[in-house]
Design a protein around this motif. Structure first.
Motif, PDB file in Angstrom:
ATOM      1  N   TYR A  20      21.651  -3.420  90.312  1.00 50.76           N
ATOM      2  CA  TYR A  20      21.878  -4.863  90.205  1.00 50.76           C
ATOM      3  C   TYR A  20      22.356  -5.272  88.822  1.00 50.76           C
ATOM      4  CZ  TYR A  20      21.207  -9.855  90.636  1.00 50.76           C
ATOM      5  OH  TYR A  20      21.412 -11.207  90.640  1.00 50.76           O
ATOM      6  N   GLY A  21      21.711  -4.800  87.787  1.00 49.39           N
ATOM      7  CA  GLY A  21      22.108  -5.145  86.428  1.00 49.39           C
ATOM      8  C   GLY A  21      21.434  -6.409  85.922  1.00 49.39           C
ATOM      9  N   ALA A  22      21.954  -6.937  84.834  1.00 48.06           N
ATOM     10  CA  ALA A  22      21.356  -8.098  84.176  1.00 48.06           C
ATOM     11  C   ALA A  22      21.996  -9.388  84.673  1.00 48.06           C
ATOM     12  CB  ALA A  22      21.520  -7.982  82.671  1.00 48.06           C
ATOM     13  N   ASP A  23      21.184 -10.444  84.771  1.00 52.93           N
ATOM     14  CA  ASP A  23      21.664 -11.778  85.100  1.00 52.93           C
ATOM     15  C   ASP A  23      20.907 -12.781  84.240  1.00 52.93           C
ATOM     16  OD1 ASP A  23      19.188 -11.730  86.259  1.00 52.93           O
ATOM     17  OD2 ASP A  23      19.845 -12.159  88.281  1.00 52.93           O
ATOM     18  N   GLU A  24      21.045 -14.068  84.539  1.00 57.09           N
ATOM     19  CA  GLU A  24      20.396 -15.108  83.730  1.00 57.09           C
ATOM     20  C   GLU A  24      18.872 -14.972  83.748  1.00 57.09           C
ATOM     21  OE1 GLU A  24      22.489 -15.801  86.251  1.00 57.09           O
ATOM     22  OE2 GLU A  24      24.186 -16.939  85.435  1.00 57.09           O
ATOM     23  N   PHE A  25      18.334 -14.651  84.914  1.00 55.70           N
ATOM     24  CA  PHE A  25      16.887 -14.530  85.036  1.00 55.70           C
ATOM     25  C   PHE A  25      16.357 -13.345  84.234  1.00 55.70           C
ATOM     26  CE2 PHE A  25      13.093 -13.571  87.932  1.00 55.70           C
ATOM     27  CZ  PHE A  25      12.289 -14.469  87.274  1.00 55.70           C
ATOM     28  N   SER A  26      17.077 -12.230  84.256  1.00 57.80           N
ATOM     29  CA  SER A  26      16.620 -11.068  83.489  1.00 57.80           C
ATOM     30  C   SER A  26      16.721 -11.328  81.985  1.00 57.80           C
ATOM     31  CB  SER A  26      17.402  -9.817  83.877  1.00 57.80           C
ATOM     32  OG  SER A  26      18.759  -9.969  83.573  1.00 57.80           O
ATOM     33  N   PHE A  31      13.782 -12.394  76.859  1.00 54.64           N
ATOM     34  CA  PHE A  31      13.413 -13.219  75.703  1.00 54.64           C
ATOM     35  C   PHE A  31      11.970 -13.706  75.793  1.00 54.64           C
ATOM     36  CE2 PHE A  31      18.115 -13.883  75.481  1.00 54.64           C
ATOM     37  CZ  PHE A  31      18.288 -13.179  74.306  1.00 54.64           C
ATOM     38  N   PHE A  32      11.509 -13.994  77.011  1.00 56.43           N
ATOM     39  CA  PHE A  32      10.122 -14.417  77.190  1.00 56.43           C
ATOM     40  C   PHE A  32       9.155 -13.292  76.832  1.00 56.43           C
ATOM     41  CE2 PHE A  32       6.460 -15.462  80.037  1.00 56.43           C
ATOM     42  CZ  PHE A  32       6.075 -16.609  79.370  1.00 56.43           C
ATOM     43  N   SER A  33       9.471 -12.072  77.246  1.00 55.78           N
ATOM     44  CA  SER A  33       8.585 -10.949  76.915  1.00 55.78           C
ATOM     45  C   SER A  33       8.613 -10.658  75.411  1.00 55.78           C
ATOM     46  CB  SER A  33       8.951  -9.708  77.714  1.00 55.78           C
ATOM     47  OG  SER A  33      10.245  -9.265  77.380  1.00 55.78           O
ATOM     48  N   ILE A  34       9.773 -10.776  74.777  1.00 56.61           N
ATOM     49  CA  ILE A  34       9.842 -10.587  73.317  1.00 56.61           C
ATOM     50  C   ILE A  34       9.002 -11.645  72.605  1.00 56.61           C
ATOM     51  CG2 ILE A  34      11.379 -10.730  71.317  1.00 56.61           C
ATOM     52  CD1 ILE A  34      13.521  -9.372  73.047  1.00 56.61           C
ATOM     53  N   ALA A  52       3.026  -9.332  78.360  1.00 57.91           N
ATOM     54  CA  ALA A  52       4.393  -9.105  77.888  1.00 57.91           C
ATOM     55  C   ALA A  52       4.926  -7.764  78.379  1.00 57.91           C
ATOM     56  CB  ALA A  52       4.435  -9.167  76.367  1.00 57.91           C
ATOM     57  N   THR A  53       4.090  -6.749  78.362  1.00 60.55           N
ATOM     58  CA  THR A  53       4.495  -5.437  78.863  1.00 60.55           C
ATOM     59  C   THR A  53       4.774  -5.487  80.361  1.00 60.55           C
ATOM     60  OG1 THR A  53       3.088  -4.413  77.175  1.00 60.55           O
ATOM     61  CG2 THR A  53       3.830  -3.009  78.976  1.00 60.55           C
ATOM     62  N   PHE A  54       3.945  -6.177  81.094  1.00 60.72           N
ATOM     63  CA  PHE A  54       4.127  -6.323  82.540  1.00 60.72           C
ATOM     64  C   PHE A  54       5.447  -7.029  82.855  1.00 60.72           C
ATOM     65  CE2 PHE A  54       3.301  -8.590  86.573  1.00 60.72           C
ATOM     66  CZ  PHE A  54       3.093  -7.486  87.387  1.00 60.72           C
ATOM     67  N   ILE A  55       5.761  -8.100  82.124  1.00 59.23           N
ATOM     68  CA  ILE A  55       7.017  -8.824  82.331  1.00 59.23           C
ATOM     69  C   ILE A  55       8.214  -7.946  81.975  1.00 59.23           C
ATOM     70  CG2 ILE A  55       8.407 -10.773  81.499  1.00 59.23           C
ATOM     71  CD1 ILE A  55       5.770 -12.350  81.312  1.00 59.23           C
ATOM     72  N   ALA A  56       8.098  -7.154  80.909  1.00 59.75           N
ATOM     73  CA  ALA A  56       9.194  -6.252  80.535  1.00 59.75           C
ATOM     74  C   ALA A  56       9.423  -5.191  81.609  1.00 59.75           C
ATOM     75  CB  ALA A  56       8.880  -5.600  79.189  1.00 59.75           C
ATOM     76  N   ILE A  57       8.350  -4.676  82.195  1.00 55.67           N
ATOM     77  CA  ILE A  57       8.485  -3.677  83.264  1.00 55.67           C
ATOM     78  C   ILE A  57       9.133  -4.297  84.495  1.00 55.67           C
ATOM     79  CG2 ILE A  57       7.159  -2.251  84.884  1.00 55.67           C
ATOM     80  CD1 ILE A  57       5.234  -1.699  82.518  1.00 55.67           C
TER      81      ILE A  57
END
Length: 138
Positions: A20-26, A31-34, A52-57
């Motif tokens: 799928y790749g990256a989109d606006e949501f990803s 940025f939210f996880s950072i 934060a780790t869970f969101i990054a995964i």
């Protein structure tokens, strides 16, 4: 060295092909996880670090997923709420910017926000959407 970089490019291409790749949501999730990682380092919170780790995964899973329909549905839902928030904040900015010259009223029937000039006394306002008339003091 050039042969090594070409092999690395081929490996990366094979891994990401059909994903799928990256989109606006990803990007938002990234940025939210950072931001959460920074907050967790400032406050030394393991709980925030875990979130934060869970969101990054989840973000990595989304980017490498092959289920395009689910990812598009998630993206559309994200864009719906993002646009809804943007429209509310832009209306609030407009109200603040024009607060000295105009009054803003909501239509009692459909809820559409109507802008009228200040200092006209009691006036009859007609909603441009549903054509309901109501009287307000400006």
């Amino acid at each position: 060295m050039n042969n090594f970089t070409q092999k690395l490019k081929d490996i990366i291409y094979k891994i990401t092909y059909g994903r799928y790749g990256a989109d606006e949501f990803s990007k938002f999730l990234l940025f939210f996880s950072i931001a959460l990682f920074l907050i967790s380092s400032i406050f030394s919170s393991k709980f925030i670090y875990f979130i934060a780790t869970f969101i990054a995964i989840i973000n990595i899973y989304r980017c490498y997923s092959k289920d395009f329909t689910k990812r598009r549905q998630e993206r559309e839902l994200f864009l719906f709420y993002k646009n809804k928030l943007n429209s509310k904040t832009s209306l609030q900015r407009r109200k603040w910017k024009e607060r000295k010259t105009h009054s803003f009223f909501s239509c009692p029937t459909c809820g559409t926000v109507v802008r009228v000039p200040k200092g006209k006394g009691k006036i009859e306002i007609s909603c441009p959407k549903c054509h309901t008339s109501f009287i307000k003091k400006t």
